[in-house]
Design an enzyme around this catalytic site. Sequence first.
Site, mmCIF file in Angstrom:
data_model
loop_
_atom_site.group_PDB
_atom_site.id
_atom_site.type_symbol
_atom_site.label_atom_id
_atom_site.label_comp_id
_atom_site.label_asym_id
_atom_site.label_seq_id
_atom_site.Cartn_x
_atom_site.Cartn_y
_atom_site.Cartn_z
ATOM 1 N N LYS A 39 0.851 -1.280 -0.163
ATOM 2 C CA LYS A 39 0.174 -0.036 0.107
ATOM 3 C C LYS A 39 0.866 1.093 -0.102
ATOM 4 O O LYS A 39 2.137 1.198 0.131
ATOM 5 C CB LYS A 39 -0.942 0.128 1.241
ATOM 6 C CG LYS A 39 -0.160 0.006 2.466
ATOM 7 C CD LYS A 39 -1.368 0.052 3.852
ATOM 8 C CE LYS A 39 -0.567 0.267 4.966
ATOM 9 N NZ LYS A 39 -1.304 0.219 6.260
ATOM 10 N N ARG A 138 -10.610 0.533 14.941
ATOM 11 C CA ARG A 138 -10.374 1.333 13.591
ATOM 12 C C ARG A 138 -11.280 0.938 12.541
ATOM 13 O O ARG A 138 -12.024 1.779 11.956
ATOM 14 C CB ARG A 138 -8.779 1.232 12.947
ATOM 15 C CG ARG A 138 -8.559 1.842 11.997
ATOM 16 C CD ARG A 138 -7.331 2.095 11.670
ATOM 17 N NE ARG A 138 -6.803 0.674 11.347
ATOM 18 C CZ ARG A 138 -5.488 0.345 10.880
ATOM 19 N NH1 ARG A 138 -4.531 1.163 11.019
ATOM 20 N NH2 ARG A 138 -4.878 -0.845 10.604
ATOM 21 N N HIS A 168 -6.028 -6.836 13.010
ATOM 22 C CA HIS A 168 -5.186 -6.293 13.081
ATOM 23 C C HIS A 168 -4.571 -5.873 14.606
ATOM 24 O O HIS A 168 -5.316 -5.323 15.300
ATOM 25 C CB HIS A 168 -5.086 -4.732 12.219
ATOM 26 C CG HIS A 168 -3.688 -4.161 12.052
ATOM 27 N ND1 HIS A 168 -2.853 -4.308 10.917
ATOM 28 C CD2 HIS A 168 -2.968 -3.141 12.495
ATOM 29 C CE1 HIS A 168 -1.818 -3.699 10.875
ATOM 30 N NE2 HIS A 168 -1.936 -3.040 12.018
ATOM 31 N N ARG A 219 0.661 -10.733 7.060
ATOM 32 C CA ARG A 219 0.787 -9.651 6.164
ATOM 33 C C ARG A 219 1.786 -8.857 6.584
ATOM 34 O O ARG A 219 1.899 -8.317 7.889
ATOM 35 C CB ARG A 219 -0.463 -8.583 6.247
ATOM 36 C CG ARG A 219 -1.849 -9.495 6.141
ATOM 37 C CD ARG A 219 -3.169 -8.240 6.349
ATOM 38 N NE ARG A 219 -2.956 -7.592 7.626
ATOM 39 C CZ ARG A 219 -3.400 -7.917 8.795
ATOM 40 N NH1 ARG A 219 -4.249 -9.200 8.571
ATOM 41 N NH2 ARG A 219 -3.388 -7.314 9.691
ATOM 42 N N TYR A 265 15.789 30.895 6.186
ATOM 43 C CA TYR A 265 14.811 32.044 6.485
ATOM 44 C C TYR A 265 14.986 32.067 8.111
ATOM 45 O O TYR A 265 15.249 31.191 8.972
ATOM 46 C CB TYR A 265 13.564 31.401 6.217
ATOM 47 C CG TYR A 265 13.122 31.088 4.835
ATOM 48 C CD1 TYR A 265 12.861 32.131 4.271
ATOM 49 C CD2 TYR A 265 13.105 29.836 4.298
ATOM 50 C CE1 TYR A 265 12.587 32.042 2.624
ATOM 51 C CE2 TYR A 265 12.815 29.835 2.867
ATOM 52 C CZ TYR A 265 12.517 31.150 2.206
ATOM 53 O OH TYR A 265 12.290 30.839 0.774
ATOM 54 N N CYS A 312 14.318 24.454 3.820
ATOM 55 C CA CYS A 312 13.578 25.248 2.598
ATOM 56 C C CYS A 312 12.801 24.142 1.875
ATOM 57 O O CYS A 312 12.905 22.931 1.859
ATOM 58 C CB CYS A 312 14.421 26.060 1.962
ATOM 59 S SG CYS A 312 15.684 27.170 2.571
ATOM 60 N N MET A 313 11.684 24.828 1.008
ATOM 61 C CA MET A 313 11.264 23.717 -0.017
ATOM 62 C C MET A 313 11.882 22.780 -0.636
ATOM 63 O O MET A 313 11.588 21.851 -0.882
ATOM 64 C CB MET A 313 9.888 24.200 -0.372
ATOM 65 C CG MET A 313 8.990 23.786 -1.184
ATOM 66 S SD MET A 313 7.703 24.364 -2.266
ATOM 67 C CE MET A 313 6.695 25.150 -1.147
ATOM 68 N N ASP A 314 12.817 23.493 -1.132
ATOM 69 C CA ASP A 314 13.681 22.769 -2.362
ATOM 70 C C ASP A 314 15.275 22.728 -1.814
ATOM 71 O O ASP A 314 15.967 22.040 -2.773
ATOM 72 C CB ASP A 314 13.671 23.378 -3.658
ATOM 73 C CG ASP A 314 12.079 24.027 -3.811
ATOM 74 O OD1 ASP A 314 11.533 23.119 -4.033
ATOM 75 O OD2 ASP A 314 11.973 25.336 -4.068
#
Length: 383
Positions: A39, A138, A168, A219, A265, A312-314
């Site tokens: 998954k 759940r 589970h 599993r 930043y 940072c983002m990148d």
Amino acid sequence: MSEKYYRDTVVDVDLDAIHENYKMIQNLHRDKTFIAVIKANAYGLGSVTVAEYLAARGVGFFAVATLDEAIELRMHGIREKILVLGAIRPEDINKAIQHRIAVTAPNLDWVTKARENVSDKYDKEVWMHIKVNSGMNRLGTSNIEEINRMIEEIEGQGSFIYEGIYSHFSSADIDSEVNDKEYAEFKRITGAVKKPKYVHIQNSAGALRISGDYCNAIRVGISLYGYYTSEYIEEISEVKLNPSVMLSTKVIDVHTLSAGEGVSYGLDHKAESTEKIATLPIGYADGLLRRHTGYKVRLQNGTESPIVGRICMDSAMISVPSDVKTGDEVTIISREADSEQSMESYSEHAQTISHESLTTLLRRIPRSYNGEDTAFVHNEVLK
């Protein structure tokens, strides 16, 4: 530079390590069906590739979380058995029938509605696995009368096959009496109803700690990829798992801070004296979280350098020795289980678990696969 990607940040996936983990765990449960949990895109590693590789080596049963994930596998030629662990919408039952996918039946109301939605369009069958709630609270039911009614409803519909019953563990990864209580509850409930072909409750932690023969299937998810669910499970396990993932990048820029100058930043990190900074082309949009500030990566000469300033983002910045230069390789996550850059260390620094760390390595990072007679790069962005 690879022609498959144009930024030197990559996730290397060792398919042989995944296969070896499968063999070792299967060896603990020789007479049980191994359900490989792929998954969430095989925990971020590529569900189609992992399924193809394992199917070619004898794995015949996979599990995913959603109907969409199951159909994706079918659309890419996976013909092995697939179980959807989440509850699909009853009105989508015909899609499961069309693609011959096993589904989870969480309660009687769901079964009734699914029956009402079956059309005559597909002359096929769909396999049902009833979900028992043995304590996780759940999904599923613990009502024996309801389960018996579910079985009657399933067996009374010509398109439905009662194939499995499962639950589970909520606490299999810790030293707790809860695990034994939930196992006993599962046995009590399933012992009072008709047994189907598959009975399963053991997840990764359960498969590594319980060798009983009550269930006939296991599993396995996170441990298939080489990671224990906790230190406790690692300590008691007979299996030495093989980590399958390495995350690396390369320095794209270096510059020097004078005393008092800051970086990134907010300029949270300020140099106390002259300090060399290297910039890495990876950021929180790739899954390197802001919480990883302070985490130590490994340079190609073996030394360690901390991430400094806000991620940072990148991009992210690290404080490095004076001899570091542009193009130097940097290891963020290592396949060495006992290193400071292990998946466990990386996760612990961000106060999370390996499951989350893997699944947050996002699509911008290409996956480089290596295994027996297999070597290729998949770049989701340029596919």
